[in-house]
Design a protein around this motif. Sequence first.
Motif, PDB file in Angstrom:
ATOM      1  N   PRO A  48       0.804  -1.229   0.000  1.00 23.64           N
ATOM      2  CA  PRO A  48       0.000   0.000   0.000  1.00 23.64           C
ATOM      3  C   PRO A  48       0.830   1.268   0.000  1.00 23.64           C
ATOM      4  O   PRO A  48       0.483   2.243  -0.656  1.00 23.64           O
ATOM      5  CB  PRO A  48      -0.835  -0.126   1.276  1.00 23.64           C
ATOM      6  N   MET A  49       1.948   1.267   0.706  1.00 22.20           N
ATOM      7  CA  MET A  49       2.786   2.460   0.784  1.00 22.20           C
ATOM      8  C   MET A  49       4.262   2.129   0.594  1.00 22.20           C
ATOM      9  O   MET A  49       4.959   2.756  -0.187  1.00 22.20           O
ATOM     10  CB  MET A  49       2.590   3.158   2.143  1.00 22.20           C
ATOM     11  N   GLN A  50       4.743   1.135   1.308  1.00 18.30           N
ATOM     12  CA  GLN A  50       6.158   0.787   1.295  1.00 18.30           C
ATOM     13  C   GLN A  50       6.524   0.092  -0.014  1.00 18.30           C
ATOM     14  O   GLN A  50       5.679  -0.173  -0.863  1.00 18.30           O
ATOM     15  CB  GLN A  50       6.499  -0.092   2.503  1.00 18.30           C
ATOM     16  N   GLY A  51       7.803  -0.248  -0.165  1.00 16.47           N
ATOM     17  CA  GLY A  51       8.246  -0.846  -1.408  1.00 16.47           C
ATOM     18  C   GLY A  51       8.090  -2.350  -1.488  1.00 16.47           C
ATOM     19  O   GLY A  51       7.849  -2.899  -2.559  1.00 16.47           O
ATOM     20  N   ILE A  52       8.233  -3.049  -0.350  1.00 14.55           N
ATOM     21  CA  ILE A  52       8.243  -4.513  -0.340  1.00 14.55           C
ATOM     22  C   ILE A  52       6.916  -5.024   0.196  1.00 14.55           C
ATOM     23  O   ILE A  52       6.417  -4.536   1.218  1.00 14.55           O
ATOM     24  CB  ILE A  52       9.406  -5.029   0.532  1.00 14.55           C
ATOM     25  N   TRP A  53       6.336  -6.014  -0.505  1.00 15.13           N
ATOM     26  CA  TRP A  53       5.048  -6.546  -0.058  1.00 15.13           C
ATOM     27  C   TRP A  53       5.179  -8.015   0.308  1.00 15.13           C
ATOM     28  O   TRP A  53       5.585  -8.843  -0.497  1.00 15.13           O
ATOM     29  CB  TRP A  53       4.000  -6.384  -1.139  1.00 15.13           C
ATOM     30  N   LYS A  54       4.795  -8.315   1.551  1.00 20.31           N
ATOM     31  CA  LYS A  54       4.754  -9.676   2.051  1.00 20.31           C
ATOM     32  C   LYS A  54       3.386  -9.876   2.687  1.00 20.31           C
ATOM     33  O   LYS A  54       3.084  -9.270   3.718  1.00 20.31           O
ATOM     34  CB  LYS A  54       5.866  -9.920   3.082  1.00 20.31           C
ATOM     35  N   PRO A  55       2.513 -10.677   2.050  1.00 20.13           N
ATOM     36  CA  PRO A  55       1.202 -10.934   2.670  1.00 20.13           C
ATOM     37  C   PRO A  55       1.357 -11.456   4.084  1.00 20.13           C
ATOM     38  O   PRO A  55       2.357 -12.094   4.434  1.00 20.13           O
ATOM     39  CB  PRO A  55       0.581 -11.987   1.738  1.00 20.13           C
ATOM     40  N   GLY A  56       0.352 -11.221   4.898  1.00 21.73           N
ATOM     41  CA  GLY A  56       0.443 -11.546   6.318  1.00 21.73           C
ATOM     42  C   GLY A  56       0.739 -12.996   6.618  1.00 21.73           C
ATOM     43  O   GLY A  56       1.368 -13.304   7.614  1.00 21.73           O
ATOM     44  N   ASN A  57       0.277 -13.910   5.768  1.00 22.35           N
ATOM     45  CA  ASN A  57       0.513 -15.330   6.030  1.00 22.35           C
ATOM     46  C   ASN A  57       1.686 -15.878   5.231  1.00 22.35           C
ATOM     47  O   ASN A  57       1.826 -17.080   5.068  1.00 22.35           O
ATOM     48  CB  ASN A  57      -0.754 -16.141   5.727  1.00 22.35           C
ATOM     49  N   TYR A  58       2.523 -14.990   4.726  1.00 18.92           N
ATOM     50  CA  TYR A  58       3.728 -15.396   3.997  1.00 18.92           C
ATOM     51  C   TYR A  58       4.956 -15.145   4.858  1.00 18.92           C
ATOM     52  O   TYR A  58       5.007 -14.179   5.618  1.00 18.92           O
ATOM     53  CB  TYR A  58       3.882 -14.557   2.718  1.00 18.92           C
ATOM     54  N   SER A  59       5.971 -15.973   4.677  1.00 20.14           N
ATOM     55  CA  SER A  59       7.267 -15.660   5.282  1.00 20.14           C
ATOM     56  C   SER A  59       8.198 -15.048   4.246  1.00 20.14           C
ATOM     57  O   SER A  59       9.162 -14.369   4.601  1.00 20.14           O
ATOM     58  CB  SER A  59       7.911 -16.923   5.876  1.00 20.14           C
ATOM     59  N   ALA A  60       7.912 -15.256   2.962  1.00 14.87           N
ATOM     60  CA  ALA A  60       8.720 -14.680   1.879  1.00 14.87           C
ATOM     61  C   ALA A  60       7.929 -13.577   1.184  1.00 14.87           C
ATOM     62  O   ALA A  60       6.702 -13.651   1.061  1.00 14.87           O
ATOM     63  CB  ALA A  60       9.110 -15.754   0.868  1.00 14.87           C
ATOM     64  N   ALA A  61       8.636 -12.541   0.724  1.00 16.52           N
ATOM     65  CA  ALA A  61       7.993 -11.451   0.005  1.00 16.52           C
ATOM     66  C   ALA A  61       7.389 -11.965  -1.301  1.00 16.52           C
ATOM     67  O   ALA A  61       7.884 -12.914  -1.909  1.00 16.52           O
ATOM     68  CB  ALA A  61       9.005 -10.348  -0.274  1.00 16.52           C
ATOM     69  N   LEU A  62       6.324 -11.312  -1.726  1.00 13.14           N
ATOM     70  CA  LEU A  62       5.678 -11.635  -2.994  1.00 13.14           C
ATOM     71  C   LEU A  62       6.089 -10.656  -4.082  1.00 13.14           C
ATOM     72  O   LEU A  62       6.258 -11.039  -5.240  1.00 13.14           O
ATOM     73  CB  LEU A  62       4.155 -11.599  -2.834  1.00 13.14           C
ATOM     74  N   SER A  63       6.268  -9.374  -3.723  1.00 17.99           N
ATOM     75  CA  SER A  63       6.587  -8.359  -4.725  1.00 17.99           C
ATOM     76  C   SER A  63       7.373  -7.225  -4.097  1.00 17.99           C
ATOM     77  O   SER A  63       7.436  -7.095  -2.873  1.00 17.99           O
ATOM     78  CB  SER A  63       5.303  -7.809  -5.362  1.00 17.99           C
ATOM     79  N   PHE A  64       7.965  -6.406  -4.955  1.00 18.38           N
ATOM     80  CA  PHE A  64       8.594  -5.175  -4.513  1.00 18.38           C
ATOM     81  C   PHE A  64       8.400  -4.125  -5.590  1.00 18.38           C
ATOM     82  O   PHE A  64       8.107  -4.439  -6.748  1.00 18.38           O
ATOM     83  CB  PHE A  64      10.073  -5.371  -4.162  1.00 18.38           C
ATOM     84  N   ARG A  65       8.558  -2.862  -5.208  1.00 26.90           N
ATOM     85  CA  ARG A  65       8.194  -1.748  -6.077  1.00 26.90           C
ATOM     86  C   ARG A  65       9.331  -0.754  -6.190  1.00 26.90           C
ATOM     87  O   ARG A  65      10.028  -0.475  -5.215  1.00 26.90           O
ATOM     88  CB  ARG A  65       6.943  -1.054  -5.508  1.00 26.90           C
ATOM     89  N   THR A  66       9.519  -0.213  -7.383  1.00 25.67           N
ATOM     90  CA  THR A  66      10.456   0.883  -7.616  1.00 25.67           C
ATOM     91  C   THR A  66       9.647   2.090  -8.072  1.00 25.67           C
ATOM     92  O   THR A  66       8.899   2.003  -9.043  1.00 25.67           O
ATOM     93  CB  THR A  66      11.491   0.526  -8.700  1.00 25.67           C
ATOM     94  N   SER A  67       9.779   3.208  -7.382  1.00 20.87           N
ATOM     95  CA  SER A  67       9.001   4.405  -7.717  1.00 20.87           C
ATOM     96  C   SER A  67       9.457   5.015  -9.031  1.00 20.87           C
ATOM     97  O   SER A  67      10.628   4.910  -9.415  1.00 20.87           O
ATOM     98  CB  SER A  67       9.122   5.449  -6.605  1.00 20.87           C
ATOM     99  N   TYR A  68       8.518   5.682  -9.703  1.00 12.90           N
ATOM    100  CA  TYR A  68       8.838   6.406 -10.931  1.00 12.90           C
ATOM    101  C   TYR A  68       9.673   7.638 -10.604  1.00 12.90           C
ATOM    102  O   TYR A  68       9.408   8.354  -9.637  1.00 12.90           O
ATOM    103  CB  TYR A  68       7.555   6.827 -11.634  1.00 12.90           C
TER     104      TYR A  68
END
Length: 311
Positions: A48-68
Motif C-alpha cells: 500500500p505504501m512501502q516498497g516490499i510486499w509480504k502478505p500476512g501469512n507469507y514468510s517470503a515477500a511476494l513483490s517489490f516496487r520501484t518508484s517512478y
Amino acid sequence: MPNGEPGGLRAAAIDWLEMRTDSGREPLTREDLSDFHFAKSETRLIAPMQGIWKPGNYSAALSFRTSYTAPGESPPYEDSTGIDGRFRYKWRGTDPNHPENVGLREALNNRLPLIWFRGVAQSPARYQVIAPVFIVDEEPEHQQFVFVAAEDAQAAFELSDSAHETVARRYLNRMAKARVHQPVFRSMVLSAYENRCTVCMLAHPSLLDAAHIVPDNDERGIASVVNGLAMCKIHHAAFDRYFLGIRPDHVVEIRHDLLEEVDGPMLKHGLQELHGNSLMTVPKSRRQRPERDLLEHKYEQFRNATMNDVA
C-alpha cells in the motif's frame, strides 16, 4: 507448498499478470491490480505504501516496487543496475532484520519467483510488471539485494535443489530472451505521448511502438523517455529506415525520392502528405520531450541516407 504459502497464489499472480499486461507490454495502475482475485477473494499484489510486499501469512515477500523518477530528478532510493548487469534493491531502512528485508531474504533462500513493479508514470501511478524475477544474492555491506530476470536465474542458481527446481523452472523460459529495459522504456514513452503516435495521432496502443531516436546499441542510445518517440508501426519502420526524418524543430521530412513515387493511398496519405508537417503530439512535460541533440544526430543520419540514395 514452499515456505508455508497458500498453495498456488504466487504462480496464479504471475500467470494473471502475464495475461493482464499482454505479456508485459502494458503497464498497470493500482486500480488495475485490484482486479486480481485468488480463492474467490481480492488479494493484494503490491504494497500500500512501502516498497516490499509480504502478505500476512507469507514468510517470503511476494513483490517489490520501484518508484517512478521523472527525467532530471533524483530517485528517492539508490536502487540501480550494477556493472554486472544485475539489479540492486535497497533494504527497507538499515535493520537487516526488518520484516520486509527478512521477506526478501526468504525469497532468496527458497529461490522463489517475485514480482517487480517498476514505476513508469505518475498521476496516476503506473507500473511496468516484470515477472518473474529472482533474488540471487545479498550485499549486506551495501544494504541491498541482487536480483535478476528469469533468463539469468538458472545460471545464477544452478537449480540443483529439487525441492524448488520445479517452481523456479516453470518461469525460466518465459523471459529467456526478453529484455527488462524494453518494456519499461515502451511504457514510459507511450505514457508520455498519451498513447498516440507523434506523427499521425493513431491512438491504439497495440499498434504503437516506442521508437528510439538513437538506437540502444549506440553509446548515446539511453533507455530514457527523452530518447524516445511514440510511433505507429508504419512510421516507426519508416523512421528507422530513413524514409521519414524528424528535424530538431519537430518538423517531419519525407525522403525526396519517395515524394516523387506514385503508389497507393498508404504512400500518399501515410507518408507523402506528412512532409513539412510538425509533430502532432509531444509530451506535455518539457523534461520528457525528445532531446534536441539526439534529434540532430538522427536527422543528420537521415540527411546522409537521403543524399546517398539520390546519388
